[in-house]
Design a protein around this motif. Structure first.
Motif, PDB file in Angstrom:
ATOM      1  N   MET A  68     -36.241 -17.060   7.809  1.00  0.00           N
ATOM      2  CA  MET A  68     -34.852 -16.489   8.225  1.00  0.00           C
ATOM      3  C   MET A  68     -33.920 -16.644   7.331  1.00  0.00           C
ATOM      4  O   MET A  68     -33.684 -17.610   6.480  1.00  0.00           O
ATOM      5  CB  MET A  68     -34.595 -17.340   9.459  1.00  0.00           C
ATOM      6  CG  MET A  68     -35.503 -17.423  10.650  1.00  0.00           C
ATOM      7  SD  MET A  68     -35.661 -15.927  11.524  1.00  0.00           S
ATOM      8  CE  MET A  68     -33.770 -15.582  12.111  1.00  0.00           C
ATOM      9  N   VAL A  69     -33.352 -15.363   7.149  1.00  0.00           N
ATOM     10  CA  VAL A  69     -32.116 -15.293   6.206  1.00  0.00           C
ATOM     11  C   VAL A  69     -30.862 -14.669   6.972  1.00  0.00           C
ATOM     12  O   VAL A  69     -31.219 -14.103   8.199  1.00  0.00           O
ATOM     13  CB  VAL A  69     -32.335 -14.609   5.059  1.00  0.00           C
ATOM     14  CG1 VAL A  69     -33.420 -15.083   4.166  1.00  0.00           C
ATOM     15  CG2 VAL A  69     -32.883 -13.076   5.625  1.00  0.00           C
ATOM     16  N   GLU A  70     -29.823 -14.781   6.405  1.00  0.00           N
ATOM     17  CA  GLU A  70     -28.696 -14.164   6.927  1.00  0.00           C
ATOM     18  C   GLU A  70     -28.777 -12.380   6.814  1.00  0.00           C
ATOM     19  O   GLU A  70     -29.139 -11.941   5.553  1.00  0.00           O
ATOM     20  CB  GLU A  70     -27.350 -14.635   6.480  1.00  0.00           C
ATOM     21  CG  GLU A  70     -27.026 -16.046   6.708  1.00  0.00           C
ATOM     22  CD  GLU A  70     -26.541 -16.328   8.253  1.00  0.00           C
ATOM     23  OE1 GLU A  70     -26.006 -15.161   8.798  1.00  0.00           O
ATOM     24  OE2 GLU A  70     -26.758 -17.331   8.793  1.00  0.00           O
ATOM     25  N   ALA A  71     -28.351 -11.708   7.596  1.00  0.00           N
ATOM     26  CA  ALA A  71     -28.535 -10.160   7.368  1.00  0.00           C
ATOM     27  C   ALA A  71     -27.282 -10.007   6.340  1.00  0.00           C
ATOM     28  O   ALA A  71     -26.125 -10.703   6.512  1.00  0.00           O
ATOM     29  CB  ALA A  71     -28.036  -9.400   8.449  1.00  0.00           C
ATOM     30  N   THR A  72     -27.355  -8.988   5.409  1.00  0.00           N
ATOM     31  CA  THR A  72     -26.306  -8.774   4.305  1.00  0.00           C
ATOM     32  C   THR A  72     -25.159  -8.019   4.852  1.00  0.00           C
ATOM     33  O   THR A  72     -24.039  -8.194   4.384  1.00  0.00           O
ATOM     34  CB  THR A  72     -26.990  -8.117   3.263  1.00  0.00           C
ATOM     35  OG1 THR A  72     -27.517  -6.774   3.874  1.00  0.00           O
ATOM     36  CG2 THR A  72     -28.118  -9.032   2.459  1.00  0.00           C
ATOM     37  N   THR A  73     -25.298  -7.313   6.018  1.00  0.00           N
ATOM     38  CA  THR A  73     -24.355  -6.449   6.535  1.00  0.00           C
ATOM     39  C   THR A  73     -24.272  -6.548   8.253  1.00  0.00           C
ATOM     40  O   THR A  73     -25.483  -6.805   8.586  1.00  0.00           O
ATOM     41  CB  THR A  73     -24.514  -4.997   6.274  1.00  0.00           C
ATOM     42  OG1 THR A  73     -25.621  -4.356   6.599  1.00  0.00           O
ATOM     43  CG2 THR A  73     -24.242  -4.787   4.826  1.00  0.00           C
ATOM     44  N   PRO A  74     -23.253  -6.712   8.840  1.00  0.00           N
ATOM     45  CA  PRO A  74     -23.147  -6.442  10.410  1.00  0.00           C
ATOM     46  C   PRO A  74     -23.894  -5.239  10.963  1.00  0.00           C
ATOM     47  O   PRO A  74     -23.877  -4.168  10.244  1.00  0.00           O
ATOM     48  CB  PRO A  74     -21.919  -6.720  10.670  1.00  0.00           C
ATOM     49  CG  PRO A  74     -21.198  -6.186   9.575  1.00  0.00           C
ATOM     50  CD  PRO A  74     -21.849  -6.510   8.356  1.00  0.00           C
ATOM     51  N   VAL A  75     -24.372  -5.183  12.081  1.00  0.00           N
ATOM     52  CA  VAL A  75     -24.865  -4.053  12.957  1.00  0.00           C
ATOM     53  C   VAL A  75     -23.774  -3.090  13.068  1.00  0.00           C
ATOM     54  O   VAL A  75     -22.598  -3.588  12.892  1.00  0.00           O
ATOM     55  CB  VAL A  75     -25.366  -4.366  14.249  1.00  0.00           C
ATOM     56  CG1 VAL A  75     -24.227  -4.906  15.079  1.00  0.00           C
ATOM     57  CG2 VAL A  75     -26.266  -3.090  14.838  1.00  0.00           C
ATOM     58  N   LEU A  76     -23.725  -1.789  12.734  1.00  0.00           N
ATOM     59  CA  LEU A  76     -22.879  -0.604  12.899  1.00  0.00           C
ATOM     60  C   LEU A  76     -22.089  -0.708  14.342  1.00  0.00           C
ATOM     61  O   LEU A  76     -23.001  -0.690  15.130  1.00  0.00           O
ATOM     62  CB  LEU A  76     -23.361   0.722  12.524  1.00  0.00           C
ATOM     63  CG  LEU A  76     -22.293   1.764  12.325  1.00  0.00           C
ATOM     64  CD1 LEU A  76     -21.288   1.443  11.316  1.00  0.00           C
ATOM     65  CD2 LEU A  76     -22.952   3.111  12.272  1.00  0.00           C
ATOM     66  N   LYS A  77     -21.205  -0.805  14.489  1.00  0.00           N
ATOM     67  CA  LYS A  77     -20.260  -0.996  15.627  1.00  0.00           C
ATOM     68  C   LYS A  77     -20.131   0.574  16.531  1.00  0.00           C
ATOM     69  O   LYS A  77     -19.864   1.527  15.767  1.00  0.00           O
ATOM     70  CB  LYS A  77     -18.888  -1.602  15.675  1.00  0.00           C
ATOM     71  CG  LYS A  77     -18.828  -3.154  15.240  1.00  0.00           C
ATOM     72  CD  LYS A  77     -17.637  -3.625  15.161  1.00  0.00           C
ATOM     73  CE  LYS A  77     -17.614  -5.019  14.934  1.00  0.00           C
ATOM     74  NZ  LYS A  77     -15.890  -5.628  14.590  1.00  0.00           N
ATOM     75  N   ASN A  78     -20.125   0.164  17.733  1.00  0.00           N
ATOM     76  CA  ASN A  78     -20.079   1.436  18.717  1.00  0.00           C
ATOM     77  C   ASN A  78     -18.375   1.305  18.977  1.00  0.00           C
ATOM     78  O   ASN A  78     -18.106   0.186  19.436  1.00  0.00           O
ATOM     79  CB  ASN A  78     -20.629   1.678  19.841  1.00  0.00           C
ATOM     80  CG  ASN A  78     -21.990   2.003  19.456  1.00  0.00           C
ATOM     81  OD1 ASN A  78     -22.356   2.888  18.678  1.00  0.00           O
ATOM     82  ND2 ASN A  78     -22.952   1.595  20.402  1.00  0.00           N
TER      83      ASN A  78
END
Length: 402
Positions: free
Chosen positions: A209-219
């Motif tokens: 498990m690692v941290e995602a480098t970028t957040p999910v693209l918002k709607n």
């Protein structure tokens, strides 16, 4: 003391050496010449197992469904036979507006870890397992399923979609998982792909498990499907004027021996029930009421005979099939079981002196009240309501739009 430490270290070294020889022999026997993969090494090093609720965060759903309630149902532990337990699956509920009512719909989002920690290259590795999963899905799914490969998610991925659900299968190194999203609108597919891709960013071989480098693209908005239901009633401009179907002159032709009060008109409205109810007023009256009376003497006492004359536009249906169904339902209300010939497409009479007439999309109710406890007056009302119904039917015969 020195001797004891040396002995302990020597025993440990021998044990490690023996284990290495066993692992080497096992590797050589099962797949000669192929070194163990990083995932196999990671598994032996007790790398932390995956966590489904950390692969799919509530924050991801909040970004894709802005302003909508998200309910976390929590993780489900893996079975004991898989070894040390970990969060194998995770579920969320997204509350979304119904396109056809004022209620909210529950849409489920789940992620399930199918396999992790095995090597990726041999016949039992993650690559072979993933290929087997896809092959099996293609064999067992029906024609309602659509299966195709998906690029740019993990190391490999494919989707299995139906009209009710989008399921994305993903392999990222030694981890295989499936993400499920109940369909809601055209946004369902891109949302499922975004969530599956974001989960892949949170796993690395060896590290786990690692941290995602970028957040999910918002709607910016949630796509609410349009209410595609067709109305069961005709538009307001197709509803006739009840007082034009039965005018004062028509009433006078049948009740010329009685005093006739001016008509009382009742307006109506149509309510279209949907996500947001919409009410539209009818521009013409749907009910026209006349009060008639004449004096008489009974046992030497002056009194009055009265009749209430009513015509009601009961319904203008959207289709003839709906009109027939409404007519059948309406006539049952007052037990109008006696068929009457020559009035519209079909007509029926009730013992309470009410006649229902259906002509095309339109259902009309014509009634004459009075004399319920006097047989002579009641029979006179029966004669008069039949005469009025014929006048109304003649006008319906020349009304093209209904």
């Amino acid at each position: 003391m020195t001797c004891k430490l040396l002995v302990a270290w020597t025993a440990s070294a021998i044990a490690c050496l023996s284990m290495s020889q066993v692992l080497a022999q096992g590797s050589a026997t099962s797949n000669p010449g192929v070194a163990p993969s990083q995932s196999a090494t990671a598994s032996q090093s007790n790398v932390s197992p995956p966590d489904a609720c950390k692969l799919l965060l509530q924050a991801d759903l909040e970004a894709l469904f802005p302003g909508k309630p998200i309910i976390a149902k929590g993780p489900t532990l893996s079975p004991l036979y898989k070894g040390p337990q970990y969060n194998e699956s995770c579920m969320y509920i997204v509350k979304l507006p119904s396109p056809t009512s004022q209620s909210q719909l529950s849409r489920f989002v789940t992620i399930n870890v199918l396999q992790w920690g095995s090597n990726t290259s041999d016949s039992r590795g993650a690559t072979a397992t993933f290929a087997s999963i896809r092959s099996t899905q293609e064999k067992i799914t029906s024609t309602q399923h659509h299966i195709e490969g998906v690029p740019n998610i993990g190391d490999e991925a494919f989707l299995d979609s139906t009209s009710d659900q989008v399921k994305i299968y993903v392999r990222k190194a030694d981890l295989i998982y499936a993400l499920n999203l109940d369909t809601y609108s055209a946004q369902s597919m891109p949302n499922a792909l975004s969530l599956a891709a974001q989960a892949a960013k949170r796993w690395e071989e060896v590290r786990g498990m690692v941290e995602a480098t970028t957040p999910v693209l918002k709607n910016t908005t949630v796509d609410i499907p349009a209410d595609t239901r067709s109305s069961d009633v005709a538009p307001v401009d197709q509803w006739p004027d009840a007082c034009a179907l039965l005018t004062p002159e028509d009433v006078r032709a049948v009740f010329g021996d009685m005093k006739i009060e001016p008509p009382q008109k009742t307006m109506g409205q149509i309510t279209y029930r949907s996500r947001i109810d919409r009410t539209e007023a009818l521009p013409k009256p749907i009910r026209c009421f006349y009060q008639t009376s004449r004096p008489q003497t009974v046992n030497g006492e002056p009194t009055f005979v009265t009749h209430s004359v009513t015509v009601i536009v009961a319904n203008v249906a959207a289709t003839e099939e709906l009109s027939k169904r409404y007519y059948e339902a309406a006539r049952k209300v007052l037990d109008a079981s006696t068929e009457v010939e020559g009035l519209g497409d079909e007509a029926s009479f009730s013992a309470s002196n009410v006649i229902y007439i259906r002509k095309g999309l339109l259902t009309i109710q014509v009634g004459v009240g009075g004399g319920e406890r006097d047989r002579a007056i009641h029979d006179d009302a029966t004669r008069r309501v039949n005469a009025l119904a014929k006048l109304v039917a003649r006008k319906l015969a020349h009304t093209d739009h209904i």
